[in-house]
Design a protein around this motif. Sequence first.
Motif: not given
Length: 473
Positions: A242-247, A460-463
């Motif tokens: 689900v990344g990258p978790m960067v602003p 994947n996040i939308d799932g």
Amino acid sequence: LKRKKMNQGRGNVPHVVVVTYPAQGHINPLLQFAKILASKGLKATLATTHYTLKSITTNTTTTTTTVGFEPISDGYDGGGFELASSLEAYLESFRAMGSKTLTELIMKFSETDCPVTCVVYDCMLTWVIDVVRQFGIVGVVFMTNSASVCSLYCRLNRGELSFPVEKGKVISTIKMSGLPPLGFSEMPSFLAQPGDPSPYLALIMEMFQLLDGIDWAFCNSFQQLETELMEAMVGLWPLKMVGPMVPSAYLDQQIKGDTSYGASLWKPTSYKCLRWLDTKPQHAVIYVSFGSMASLSAKQVEEIAWGLKSIQRPFLWVLKEPEKKLPKEFLSSIGEGETEAGIVVTWCDQLEVLAHQAVGCFLTHCGWNSTLEGLSLAVPMVGVPQWSDQPMNAKFVEEVWGVGVWAKRNDEGIVMRGEIERSVREVMGGEKSGEIKRNALKWREAAVKAISTGGTSYKNIDGLVEFLKAEKN
Ligand code: UDX
């Protein structure tokens, strides 16, 4: 039935509580994930310890307004981890007090018009799943290491790898499908540690034990970055990238105004750093940081200092207690004002610095967040890994993704000044520098694509979002 009850009536918006371990390298990706959920119309709440919330409130310049913050207890409300007698004592206390207070938090929300429908939890907090199951709500585990590192732990847990992987004794190189051959010093330190296993390893094994029975497991990485590995692991685990978790401002603006993580545990010296960087030419500066946890030996700090000095390029170094750690002659030799050779600050907004056009090299410990940030902002890296997953990340930086150089230790475990100088020169104008920069730009593009509309991580996040919305109706 329980799940139905928690979801019924009152308010149509799914409510996700995101629970994070109280360290900067965990808070950042989990808060970022919470912000993404909020941007997709969910109610998101970040739960972490009392002491951490106090530090965040004191030190963060701009915090997010879209995510709520709620405290839970680790049993050390007055000072956190520092007050515990050992790591084991801390984890045990957190397990007991965290379970109790997270249960209370979920109960508190069940009386409101936004009952909790899902809990996303940091993989370090293995006990959260028991709380989640008690309420029958959705549980999502969130991995804060790369999928490649996770795959080794997963295989260890499945009995496909033996521990301890001791030098010259069991195996010195491991070959696992989807990964390059890994030498002893290239594996995560918890695997390559002679003698008694680290208490972290027991925790890691618990994490991967739980992975077997879980529906939702996310990882802060992206499919394109670890394609072969993800293909090799099909059917072996439920992990989704689900990344990258960067602003998002650094990934071409998905969420309006999202320019920082929004939860700093220390006060950044932003103004000083940016003003100084503004005086420097493009790609001229070496940015040096070892994350939030690493504690370097005096000898290692000294070698980095003199290595930087001999490169004769401007540097910005993040170092806690510099007066105590740095040799006096070094401090007096770097000068003052805009003409100084370099500046040393105790904390900065790392993304702001990495995104500045003056920065041309990131000398990093290769913590997973720093590595992803370097990749996402296309900054060539020099890895000086310390422990945990960092050696393996450094190997990937150099050999797999080709975005930097791993500066190697000598037999005493120190990266000497000559090696620092050689490595930095290599990425800043050396023979490989052109290729490194091209690769860095390529990976940045892939990172942006993965998290943008229609990208692999985005889907994947939308799932999860769609699943939670459907459960609500
Ligand atoms: C650790 C591990 O190293 C990492 O591999 C693991 O997966 C998570 O926990 P840490 O050692 O602190 O974290 O490093 P890193 O993962 O790089 O996280 C540090 C975070 O602090 C980064 O997001 C970075 O942007 C931020 N940071 C660091 C600052 O904002 N300012 C600084 O001055 C230094």
